[in-house]
Design a protein around this motif. Structure first.
Motif, PDB file in Angstrom:
ATOM      1  N   ILE A  27      23.658 -21.306  59.558  1.00 27.47           N
ATOM      2  CA  ILE A  27      24.347 -20.204  60.235  1.00 27.47           C
ATOM      3  C   ILE A  27      23.385 -19.639  61.272  1.00 27.47           C
ATOM      4  CG2 ILE A  27      25.365 -17.904  60.001  1.00 27.47           C
ATOM      5  CD1 ILE A  27      26.103 -18.561  57.165  1.00 27.47           C
ATOM      6  N   SER A  28      23.897 -19.397  62.464  1.00 21.74           N
ATOM      7  CA  SER A  28      23.100 -18.755  63.509  1.00 21.74           C
ATOM      8  C   SER A  28      24.011 -17.872  64.338  1.00 21.74           C
ATOM      9  CB  SER A  28      22.414 -19.803  64.398  1.00 21.74           C
ATOM     10  OG  SER A  28      23.375 -20.608  65.051  1.00 21.74           O
ATOM     11  N   GLY A  29      23.410 -17.007  65.146  1.00 20.95           N
ATOM     12  CA  GLY A  29      24.200 -16.128  65.991  1.00 20.95           C
ATOM     13  C   GLY A  29      23.338 -15.052  66.598  1.00 20.95           C
ATOM     14  N   ALA A  30      23.993 -14.127  67.268  1.00 19.69           N
ATOM     15  CA  ALA A  30      23.299 -13.028  67.928  1.00 19.69           C
ATOM     16  C   ALA A  30      23.747 -11.704  67.324  1.00 19.69           C
ATOM     17  CB  ALA A  30      23.560 -13.044  69.428  1.00 19.69           C
ATOM     18  N   THR A  57      31.193 -28.574  68.543  1.00 18.97           N
ATOM     19  CA  THR A  57      31.087 -27.452  67.605  1.00 18.97           C
ATOM     20  C   THR A  57      31.756 -27.728  66.274  1.00 18.97           C
ATOM     21  OG1 THR A  57      33.118 -26.457  68.495  1.00 18.97           O
ATOM     22  CG2 THR A  57      31.004 -25.773  69.490  1.00 18.97           C
ATOM     23  N   ASN A  58      32.301 -28.924  66.094  1.00 18.94           N
ATOM     24  CA  ASN A  58      33.054 -29.138  64.856  1.00 18.94           C
ATOM     25  C   ASN A  58      32.827 -30.498  64.211  1.00 18.94           C
ATOM     26  OD1 ASN A  58      34.425 -30.674  66.726  1.00 18.94           O
ATOM     27  ND2 ASN A  58      36.304 -29.437  66.688  1.00 18.94           N
ATOM     28  N   SER A  59      31.788 -31.248  64.620  1.00 19.01           N
ATOM     29  CA  SER A  59      31.561 -32.565  64.033  1.00 19.01           C
ATOM     30  C   SER A  59      30.073 -32.803  63.817  1.00 19.01           C
ATOM     31  CB  SER A  59      32.113 -33.676  64.943  1.00 19.01           C
ATOM     32  OG  SER A  59      33.494 -33.495  65.180  1.00 19.01           O
ATOM     33  N   VAL A  60      29.765 -33.470  62.695  1.00 19.80           N
ATOM     34  CA  VAL A  60      28.379 -33.809  62.369  1.00 19.80           C
ATOM     35  C   VAL A  60      28.348 -35.209  61.774  1.00 19.80           C
ATOM     36  CG1 VAL A  60      26.433 -33.316  60.844  1.00 19.80           C
ATOM     37  CG2 VAL A  60      27.583 -31.446  62.011  1.00 19.80           C
ATOM     38  N   LEU A  61      27.371 -35.998  62.210  1.00 20.97           N
ATOM     39  CA  LEU A  61      27.136 -37.322  61.653  1.00 20.97           C
ATOM     40  C   LEU A  61      25.777 -37.337  60.976  1.00 20.97           C
ATOM     41  CD1 LEU A  61      27.786 -40.425  61.407  1.00 20.97           C
ATOM     42  CD2 LEU A  61      26.510 -40.685  63.557  1.00 20.97           C
ATOM     43  N   ASN A  62      25.721 -37.825  59.736  1.00 27.81           N
ATOM     44  CA  ASN A  62      24.465 -38.036  59.021  1.00 27.81           C
ATOM     45  C   ASN A  62      24.291 -39.526  58.764  1.00 27.81           C
ATOM     46  OD1 ASN A  62      23.278 -35.325  58.239  1.00 27.81           O
ATOM     47  ND2 ASN A  62      25.357 -35.079  57.458  1.00 27.81           N
ATOM     48  N   PHE A  63      23.085 -39.992  58.974  1.00 30.00           N
ATOM     49  CA  PHE A  63      22.768 -41.372  58.629  1.00 30.00           C
ATOM     50  C   PHE A  63      21.417 -41.373  57.924  1.00 30.00           C
ATOM     51  CE2 PHE A  63      20.807 -45.507  59.403  1.00 30.00           C
ATOM     52  CZ  PHE A  63      21.802 -46.343  58.911  1.00 30.00           C
ATOM     53  N   GLY A  64      21.373 -41.926  56.730  1.00 29.18           N
ATOM     54  CA  GLY A  64      20.138 -41.884  55.958  1.00 29.18           C
ATOM     55  C   GLY A  64      19.822 -43.197  55.290  1.00 29.18           C
ATOM     56  N   ALA A  65      18.595 -43.325  54.872  1.00 33.06           N
ATOM     57  CA  ALA A  65      18.131 -44.473  54.107  1.00 33.06           C
ATOM     58  C   ALA A  65      17.247 -43.955  52.985  1.00 33.06           C
ATOM     59  CB  ALA A  65      17.356 -45.447  54.996  1.00 33.06           C
ATOM     60  N   PHE A 102      19.706 -19.176  59.974  1.00 37.92           N
ATOM     61  CA  PHE A 102      19.450 -19.591  58.598  1.00 37.92           C
ATOM     62  C   PHE A 102      19.810 -21.070  58.485  1.00 37.92           C
ATOM     63  CE2 PHE A 102      20.470 -15.021  58.026  1.00 37.92           C
ATOM     64  CZ  PHE A 102      19.308 -14.620  57.385  1.00 37.92           C
ATOM     65  N   SER A 103      18.834 -21.879  58.129  1.00 38.74           N
ATOM     66  CA  SER A 103      19.087 -23.307  57.955  1.00 38.74           C
ATOM     67  C   SER A 103      18.936 -23.678  56.489  1.00 38.74           C
ATOM     68  CB  SER A 103      18.118 -24.130  58.809  1.00 38.74           C
ATOM     69  OG  SER A 103      16.776 -23.809  58.477  1.00 38.74           O
ATOM     70  N   ASN A 104      19.304 -24.893  56.159  1.00 38.65           N
ATOM     71  CA  ASN A 104      19.142 -25.425  54.802  1.00 38.65           C
ATOM     72  C   ASN A 104      19.869 -24.565  53.766  1.00 38.65           C
ATOM     73  OD1 ASN A 104      18.031 -27.514  53.140  1.00 38.65           O
ATOM     74  ND2 ASN A 104      16.513 -26.060  52.370  1.00 38.65           N
ATOM     75  N   LEU A 105      21.098 -24.167  54.083  1.00 40.05           N
ATOM     76  CA  LEU A 105      21.892 -23.330  53.187  1.00 40.05           C
ATOM     77  C   LEU A 105      22.735 -24.210  52.264  1.00 40.05           C
ATOM     78  CD1 LEU A 105      23.209 -20.627  55.689  1.00 40.05           C
ATOM     79  CD2 LEU A 105      21.431 -20.323  53.957  1.00 40.05           C
ATOM     80  N   PRO A 106      22.585 -24.088  50.947  1.00 35.09           N
ATOM     81  CA  PRO A 106      23.477 -24.809  50.035  1.00 35.09           C
ATOM     82  C   PRO A 106      24.925 -24.380  50.268  1.00 35.09           C
ATOM     83  CG  PRO A 106      21.594 -23.906  48.851  1.00 35.09           C
ATOM     84  CD  PRO A 106      21.550 -23.322  50.227  1.00 35.09           C
ATOM     85  N   PHE A 107      25.860 -25.307  50.059  1.00 39.73           N
ATOM     86  CA  PHE A 107      27.269 -24.991  50.255  1.00 39.73           C
ATOM     87  C   PHE A 107      27.702 -23.919  49.258  1.00 39.73           C
ATOM     88  CE2 PHE A 107      28.024 -29.611  51.818  1.00 39.73           C
ATOM     89  CZ  PHE A 107      27.430 -29.288  53.033  1.00 39.73           C
ATOM     90  N   PRO A 124      28.201 -29.453  56.621  1.00 45.61           N
ATOM     91  CA  PRO A 124      26.965 -29.417  57.417  1.00 45.61           C
ATOM     92  C   PRO A 124      27.173 -28.997  58.855  1.00 45.61           C
ATOM     93  CG  PRO A 124      27.687 -31.678  57.093  1.00 45.61           C
ATOM     94  CD  PRO A 124      28.598 -30.829  56.259  1.00 45.61           C
ATOM     95  N   ILE A 125      28.413 -28.752  59.251  1.00 45.23           N
ATOM     96  CA  ILE A 125      28.678 -28.315  60.624  1.00 45.23           C
ATOM     97  C   ILE A 125      28.128 -26.903  60.812  1.00 45.23           C
ATOM     98  CG2 ILE A 125      30.485 -27.798  62.300  1.00 45.23           C
ATOM     99  CD1 ILE A 125      32.231 -29.873  60.812  1.00 45.23           C
ATOM    100  N   PRO A 126      27.222 -26.695  61.783  1.00 38.71           N
ATOM    101  CA  PRO A 126      26.623 -25.365  61.971  1.00 38.71           C
ATOM    102  C   PRO A 126      27.675 -24.303  62.282  1.00 38.71           C
ATOM    103  CG  PRO A 126      25.427 -27.050  63.207  1.00 38.71           C
ATOM    104  CD  PRO A 126      26.682 -27.687  62.728  1.00 38.71           C
TER     105      PRO A 126
END
Length: 919
Positions: free
Chosen positions: A33-36, A381-389, A73-78, A102-104
């Motif tokens: 979450i972020s903002g002003a 503003t509405n899509s996130v892609l994660n790719f991991g190994a 605020f980053s790394n916020l659990p759902f 995970p969409i900010p």
């Protein structure tokens, strides 16, 4: 198309190397979450204090707006959160925000001038209720830092057991979720871990590296597969946003010579961060022993964890987890493991074969490493892609005694010595795409993983009376002979079935009989288990309704092949006037076999040498097959203002091919086994008081039946329930509950301590090896011990137990108590057989399904007191914590001769003190 193993590994190495070169914010199970923050004229407000919190989980974080008035605020659990802001000259403003992907999220905050309406009104109970069809428990670091935990070497297991409903506590860090044997999985920052995590299988992720847990005990969403009775979603700690170095140094010392030391440090900026932690433990009680008195139970453990985050553009970021753990520990001895020469001879004097072999001295070493990079790309503003190994490896070493003959246990427990070195390497790729628009929150993803199993075992017979070529006229085995041809000259009877129809001698085992000059039998087994999962799910929110719909496809290719489509659906309805949420859910899941000793357990019973040494059940052999489950949940959540919330679920699960474990003698080596099916009904409840006048509390309770149905279809080990009737498996428990209360003493000038207290009640696991009397019920396990006394009264034959095993079970016969060296008279009158540690069913009442023997109910009490800032420092703080586990020193068992873990006592009273420095 089958991807070659070498290609998969090469790709993973390239990916990991590239991620590390970037010096590595987002991952698939946390959001931001972020903002002003602005004033009424829309001008930005630098230096405003912004706080985000979840009162149920205990999550709280605070930050300051920068020179442009922005916060992040980053790394916020759902979770749902309460977001508030304040600044000098302005009134406080608050609102509720729901982080579900995970969409900010961008949330602007407009302050009001002081004296105007200062607080945004939120709906009653909105902070506590979650309109979610899936029953789950949220626990943040702020809570479990103050929760007295029973096990230092498996603190994560202890935390889940205490804080989550539906969990039966077992020894050595094992916990059984919702009636299934350890069918639990972890999702660590999106990385799936479905292999066993108790301290005798692997090294757990250190709890000091975890920020927050979500324990899913409801029907799992489509993104989760593998072991899904409990899904533990872990969000690790991050250094991102910590613009000055922040960390902790702590050390503790306590009972059993237990000493710990830990260090952690977080540091970063707006776009990067690093968090590292290291800890170590040395103790004289590493595992739960088979005696209340602790001896030969030393162990140590070392962990190091590092998380690196780097956001190199507004849209692109990388996150890397690195972890290495090592543990070394002794297998705890029972009195039966001392002076085995007298054990085999019944105390009549040293056996010539076993003279001077010494006490059992078995040990284990486990090394675990994990590498898990993740790349995140934000689209609009509405899509996130994660790719991991990820690459994760457990290397398990089990060392027998220096003289293998010292490994001999009681005749009904262990007749062979074993050495083992096995590795489990899990490598995989995962990707998911999240899209949120209007009432839809869509997620699609795929996971491919390959598990490389390598099993090396060496076994040899160490009991001179086992597989004896010669017996006396009464059929008693006679040591000292290596060939049936020697029997007649010694005036004995051949035990060879070719000569004696009742003989049991097996010539195949003679070359591997260490008591007759033989050597060890070597076994090597290996396989690669390939798994592909594809899933799609959508969370649809419309009005007061919320729908979770999804489909998962699992393709399993190991020793056997399974393909399955798995629909998942959940519905929740929020009754806002009464602060109530009603919910129902369903899941179909593929149940894959446990990987630990999978090859040996699948092939050993068809091996002429291994089958008798592994105590295989007659007629049981073959490969363990994947199963499937249909799972139903119905429940509700109810809030009362902002100080109380209650949640409950009714559970019904039907599994075809239900899994369990069997244990090899007095070792931590276990084998997966496969039952025809299981039926598991029950309920789970949780109530929370987040904070009321400095008091916070929670209560979890459950009643879950674990009804299994024979036959055993595969797997090594001697097991029960082959008569065709249902039985309660040995992790079945009728009822358990945990109550935790915490009080923060109001601030004084110098001290502001807190106090916490746990009450854990367990009604007792099934203890099927307890001798009993019943000759009328066809579904009774008492047949082997039911006898008739000379006076015609019912009696119980205790000869199948050693004196020490009778003592471990707390057995008493007509007021006479067993001791470790003096057995009870046998047979014992059935009406006179009692115990303070196990429940012996009344004569004629034992039934393996309705009334099996059980461990006696127990109440355990733990307490802690501490102060997080002893000297009221601003920048540097000192803390002190005193913890007492089992403060009443309750003398109680976890289990007794369990088929999957043996006999173990709960910890005696254990006091410890910890001092910490925080900066």
């Amino acid at each position: 198309m089958r991807m070659p193993t070498r290609s998969i590994l090469s790709f993973l190495l390239v990916f990991v190397f590239s991620a590390m070169c970037w010096t590595l914010q987002a991952q698939s199970n946390s959001g931001s979450i972020s903002g002003a923050v602005t004033d009424p004229s829309a001008a930005v407000v630098p230096g405003a204090t912004v706080t985000i919190e979840n009162p149920v989980s205990g999550y709280v974080r605070t930050t300051q707006t920068d020179g442009t008035g922005r916060y992040q605020f980053s790394n916020l659990p759902f979770n749902p959160y309460h977001l508030s802001a304040k600044a000098t000259g302005f009134g406080a403003v608050a609102q509720d925000v729901d982080v579900r992907s995970p969409i900010p999220l961008s949330v602007g905050i407009s302050l009001k001038v002081s004296g105007a309406s200062t607080t945004v009104t939120v709906e009653s109970g909105a902070d506590l209720l979650e309109n979610d069809p899936t029953f789950h428990t949220d626990v943040d670091r702020g809570l479990f830092q103050k929760l007295p935990l029973e096990s230092q070497s498996s603190s994560l297991s202890s935390l889940v057991t205490l804080a989550s409903p539906g969990v039966a506590a077992d020894s050595n860090g094992l916990f059984h979720g919702l009636g299934d044997h350890a069918s639990n999985s972890f999702s660590v920052d999106g990385q799936p871990i479905t292999d066993q995590q108790s301290k005798v299988f692997s090294n757990q992720l250190p709890s000091n590296s975890i920020q927050s847990l979500e324990v899913i005990s409801g029907a799992p969403p489509a993104e989760y597969g593998g072991k899904t009775s409990l899904v533990i979603v872990a969000t690790t700690r991050s250094g991102q946003g910590l613009t000055r170095p922040t960390g902790d140094v702590a050390a503790s010392y306590g009972a059993f010579g237990s000493a710990t030391a830990s260090f952690d440090l977080g540091y970063g900026g707006k776009n990067w961060g690093n968090f590292v932690e290291a800890d170590g433990l040395n103790t004289g009680r590493f595992l739960d022993p088979p005696e209340f008195i602790v001896f030969h139970d030393k162990g140590n453990e070392e962990n190091i964890f590092d998380r690196v985050d780097y956001q190199f553009t507004q849209a692109d970021s990388v996150h890397l987890n690195l972890n290495y753990s090592r543990s070394w520990f002794q297998t705890p001895n029972a009195y039966d493991n001392l002076n085995v020469s007298n054990v085999v001879s019944g105390g009549a004097g040293p056996d010539p074969v076993l003279a001077n072999v010494g006490n059992a001295d078995q040990k284990s070493k486990i090394e675990t490493f994990d590498i898990a990079p993740t790349y995140t790309r934000i689209f609009g503003t509405n899509s996130v892609l994660n790719f991991g190994a990820y690459v994760r490896r457990d290397a398990y070493n089990y060392y027998p005694s220096g003289n293998p003959l010292a490994d001999l246990g009681p005749p009904n427990l262990q007749t062979s010595s074993i050495a083992q070195y096995r590795t489990l390497t899990n490598a995989g790729l995962r990707t998911d795409f999240s899209y949120e628009k209007g009432m839809n929150n869509i997620k699609v993803g795929a996971v491919y993983q390959q598990t490389f199993l390598r099993e090396n075992d060496s076994l040899g017979v160490v009991d001179p009376t086992y597989n004896s070529p010669c017996v006396d006229s009464n059929g008693n085995a006679q040591p000292g002979f290596s060939n049936p041809a020697q029997c007649a000259a010694a005036g004995l009877v051949s035990n060879d079935p070719a000569v004696n129809p009742t003989g049991t001698y097996n010539s195949i085992l003679t070359p591997y009989d260490l008591t007759r000059g033989g050597g060890l039998y070597s076994y090597f087994g290996h396989t690669d288990v390939k798994e592909l999962a594809l899933y799609a799910e959508d969370q649809i929110k419309t009005g007061n309704w919320l729908f979770n719909v999804g489909i998962r496809g699992d393709l399993y290719n190991g020793l056997t092949v399974a393909r399955q489509a798995e629909p998942r659906v959940g519905v929740a309805y929020s009754v806002k006037p009464t602060s109530t949420v009603l919910r129902v859910s369903y899941a179909r899941t593929l149940e894959s076999p446990f990987n630990e000793n999978l090859v040996l357990s699948s092939s050993g019973c068809s091996n002429a040498v291994l089958a008798p040494l592994l105590l295989c059940t007659a007629g049981v052999s073959g490969t363990l097959q994947p199963g499937f489950r249909n799972e139903f949940h119905a429940g509700f959540q109810q809030a009362a203002g902002k100080n109380f919330v209650f949640s409950g679920d009714y559970i019904w699960k039907y599994t075809h091919n239900a899994f369990d474990f069997s244990v090899l003698g007095n070792t931590p080596i276990t084998f997966p086994i496969d039952w025809h099916n299981s039926k598991i009904p029950g309920f789970a409840l949780r109530a929370d008081v987040p904070n009321y006048h400095n008091i916070s509390a929670f209560v979890v309770m459950s009643s879950v039946a674990a009804r299994f149905f024979p036959p055993q279809s595969a797997g090594a080990g001697a097991t029960v329930g082959q008569g065709g009737y249902p039985f309660r498996i040995d992790h079945d428990e009728r009822f358990n509950e945990t109550t935790h209360v915490q009080y923060q003493i109001p601030g004084g000038k110098f001290l502001r301590p807190w106090i916490s207290f746990n009450w854990r009640y367990d009604s007792g696991l099934v203890a099927g090896s307890v001798p009993c009397y019943n000759v009328t019920d066809p579904n009774s396990g008492c047949g082997a011990t039911s006898v008739t006394l000379p006076n015609g009264q019912p009696g119980v034959d205790l000869s199948g137990l050693t004196a020490d095993q009778e003592f471990e079970a707390g057995l008493t016969c007509d007021g006479i108590k067993a001791t470790p060296t003096t057995p009870l008279p046998t047979p014992c009158p059935a009406a006179g057989l009692t115990s303070n540690l196990v429940k012996v069913p009344a004569p004629g009442t034992e039934n393996d399904d309705k009334n099996p023997p059980r461990i006696q109910p127990r109440n355990l009490f733990d307490a802690a007191i501490g102060d997080d800032n002893l000297f009221k420092g601003e920048k540097y703080k000192w803390s002190l914590r005193l913890t007492g586990v089992n403060i009443a020193n309750k003398y109680a068992l976890y289990n007794f001769l369990s088929t999957f873990s043996g006999t173990h006592y709960v910890t005696p009273r254990a006091l410890s003190a910890e001092v910490g420095f925080h900066f």
